[in-house]
Design a protein around this motif. Sequence first.
Motif, mmCIF file in Angstrom:
data_model
loop_
_atom_site.group_PDB
_atom_site.id
_atom_site.type_symbol
_atom_site.label_atom_id
_atom_site.label_comp_id
_atom_site.label_asym_id
_atom_site.label_seq_id
_atom_site.Cartn_x
_atom_site.Cartn_y
_atom_site.Cartn_z
ATOM 1 N N PHE A 89 0.834 -1.203 0.000
ATOM 2 C CA PHE A 89 0.000 0.000 0.000
ATOM 3 C C PHE A 89 0.867 1.251 0.000
ATOM 4 N N THR A 90 1.929 1.247 0.798
ATOM 5 C CA THR A 90 2.837 2.404 0.809
ATOM 6 C C THR A 90 3.450 2.630 -0.562
ATOM 7 N N GLY A 91 3.861 1.540 -1.221
ATOM 8 C CA GLY A 91 4.401 1.672 -2.566
ATOM 9 C C GLY A 91 3.378 2.178 -3.561
ATOM 10 N N ALA A 92 2.126 1.719 -3.420
ATOM 11 C CA ALA A 92 1.070 2.195 -4.314
ATOM 12 C C ALA A 92 0.797 3.685 -4.112
ATOM 13 N N VAL A 93 0.849 4.135 -2.855
ATOM 14 C CA VAL A 93 0.646 5.563 -2.578
ATOM 15 C C VAL A 93 1.768 6.394 -3.206
ATOM 16 N N VAL A 94 3.015 5.930 -3.043
ATOM 17 C CA VAL A 94 4.148 6.647 -3.639
ATOM 18 C C VAL A 94 4.020 6.673 -5.159
ATOM 19 N N ASN A 95 3.690 5.525 -5.736
ATOM 20 C CA ASN A 95 3.487 5.485 -7.192
ATOM 21 C C ASN A 95 2.390 6.435 -7.630
ATOM 22 N N ASN A 96 1.315 6.498 -6.847
ATOM 23 C CA ASN A 96 0.194 7.357 -7.205
ATOM 24 C C ASN A 96 0.569 8.833 -7.117
ATOM 25 N N LEU A 97 1.382 9.184 -6.111
ATOM 26 C CA LEU A 97 1.835 10.577 -6.004
ATOM 27 C C LEU A 97 2.710 10.951 -7.201
ATOM 28 N N ILE A 98 3.635 10.054 -7.558
ATOM 29 C CA ILE A 98 4.471 10.312 -8.740
ATOM 30 C C ILE A 98 3.615 10.380 -9.994
ATOM 31 N N TYR A 99 2.666 9.477 -10.085
ATOM 32 C CA TYR A 99 1.781 9.429 -11.249
ATOM 33 C C TYR A 99 0.919 10.694 -11.333
ATOM 34 N N TYR A 275 -8.349 -3.127 -5.728
ATOM 35 C CA TYR A 275 -8.884 -4.216 -6.547
ATOM 36 C C TYR A 275 -8.208 -5.543 -6.198
ATOM 37 N N GLN A 276 -6.906 -5.530 -6.028
ATOM 38 C CA GLN A 276 -6.190 -6.763 -5.691
ATOM 39 C C GLN A 276 -6.660 -7.329 -4.352
ATOM 40 N N GLN A 277 -6.814 -6.456 -3.362
ATOM 41 C CA GLN A 277 -7.231 -6.932 -2.041
ATOM 42 C C GLN A 277 -8.656 -7.492 -2.084
ATOM 43 N N ALA A 278 -9.534 -6.838 -2.837
ATOM 44 C CA ALA A 278 -10.939 -7.248 -2.842
ATOM 45 C C ALA A 278 -11.194 -8.458 -3.729
ATOM 46 N N VAL A 279 -10.581 -8.509 -4.903
ATOM 47 C CA VAL A 279 -10.902 -9.537 -5.890
ATOM 48 C C VAL A 279 -9.908 -10.694 -5.851
ATOM 49 N N GLU A 280 -8.624 -10.384 -5.852
ATOM 50 C CA GLU A 280 -7.628 -11.450 -5.912
ATOM 51 C C GLU A 280 -7.424 -12.131 -4.556
ATOM 52 N N HIS A 281 -7.392 -11.345 -3.473
ATOM 53 C CA HIS A 281 -7.163 -11.910 -2.139
ATOM 54 C C HIS A 281 -8.447 -12.065 -1.321
ATOM 55 N N TYR A 282 -9.520 -11.528 -1.796
ATOM 56 C CA TYR A 282 -10.828 -11.533 -1.114
ATOM 57 C C TYR A 282 -10.690 -11.065 0.345
ATOM 58 N N ILE A 284 -11.979 -8.267 1.963
ATOM 59 C CA ILE A 284 -12.911 -7.153 1.811
ATOM 60 C C ILE A 284 -12.656 -6.075 2.865
ATOM 61 N N GLY A 285 -12.331 -6.495 4.081
ATOM 62 C CA GLY A 285 -12.072 -5.526 5.139
ATOM 63 C C GLY A 285 -10.878 -4.647 4.825
ATOM 64 N N LYS A 286 -9.805 -5.257 4.353
ATOM 65 C CA LYS A 286 -8.613 -4.482 4.017
ATOM 66 C C LYS A 286 -8.851 -3.579 2.819
ATOM 67 N N ALA A 287 -9.580 -4.076 1.824
ATOM 68 C CA ALA A 287 -9.911 -3.248 0.666
ATOM 69 C C ALA A 287 -10.791 -2.067 1.061
ATOM 70 N N SER A 288 -11.747 -2.300 1.954
ATOM 71 C CA SER A 288 -12.623 -1.226 2.414
ATOM 72 C C SER A 288 -11.841 -0.192 3.221
ATOM 73 N N ALA A 289 -10.900 -0.656 4.045
ATOM 74 C CA ALA A 289 -10.082 0.269 4.813
ATOM 75 C C ALA A 289 -9.229 1.144 3.902
ATOM 76 N N ALA A 290 -8.640 0.544 2.858
ATOM 77 C CA ALA A 290 -7.862 1.327 1.899
ATOM 78 C C ALA A 290 -8.743 2.322 1.151
ATOM 79 N N THR A 291 -9.969 1.907 0.862
ATOM 80 C CA THR A 291 -10.912 2.816 0.200
ATOM 81 C C THR A 291 -11.244 4.003 1.095
ATOM 82 N N LEU A 292 -11.475 3.749 2.387
ATOM 83 C CA LEU A 292 -11.775 4.842 3.316
ATOM 84 C C LEU A 292 -10.614 5.821 3.424
#
Length: 316
Positions: A89-99, A275-282, A284-292
């Motif tokens: 998640f930290t890497g995704a946030v950094v990538n998103n900031l650069i993006y 998407y990976q947390q919700a669909v690939e790893h199922y 849902i709690g972690k995906a919802s927390a990241a969404t919040l």
Amino acid sequence: MSFAEPAALPVANSAAPRLHVLKRYSSGFKASLPAYLLLLPSLIFLALFTYGAMGRVLIDALYQRTTPKAPVRFVGLDNISAVLADPAFTGAVVNNLIYAVGTAIPSIGLALLFALALARTNVVTSALRAALFLPVLIPMVAASALFLFIFLPNVGLLDYYIGRLLPVLPNWLGDPDIALSAIMVITIWKNAGYYMLFFLAGLQAVPEDVMEAAHLDGAGPFQRLRYIILPELKPTFLFVIVIATLNAVTQVDHVFVMTKGGPANSTNLVLFYIYQQAVEHYDIGKASAATLLTLAALMGLTALSFRTLANREGGP
């Protein structure tokens, strides 16, 4: 000796004003009823698929379920703690900031340049505006498939033309050092024409008399741009920055089609992580927390941006 009865004093009818108010509100409601009925389908859709979904995400973030048939277990804020401690998640946030920075600045700069060049309306500028806006109409999935063909190593269109200049051709989507930059190109190509429309609308608000007076006073094009046009476009800039930031977080179709977050998570963005947390790893709690967390960050950024806009315009 008889005395005449005193005349009856008029009694104020306190119910009359209330009845008048009720009649006024009743007539106003009847007049607005068709409008409410027309809005009702949209309000139902908004309640079910926007606010209802937000409420469901808030509830799911407090529970944990690892498989579809596993029992739900209340974990409180543990999901949020797990997301914040997750290196992916930290890497995704950094990538998103650069993006976000790497796509917003070039696309906004190009949009402003296009708007300034095509501000005057004639047949040629109208055709050029339509050509620049055309990528906006192409679905992101279709555009991603097109750029996937362009970026193919050795046989793609890009390698075909630059192969004559470079002795070693890079793997545009397979090299972790340049894959995110390749993903940025498609976003800039698609969004620059869209942002151009906002700057064209903002340029219409620049006072012509001020521009003519500055021209008569000897101000050159760059001086008029710096001291007149750009200050007038500050609200437009702020609005476009907010839109560009939202697009940087919500556009993930091209990542799914072209790289699926790879190589080595170099193009993994926050929404694809969810998407990976919700669909690939199922999870849902972690995906919802990241969404919040993402939603809270976006709401804070939007509120700060519009607060800044209100202060610049002399608002409270």
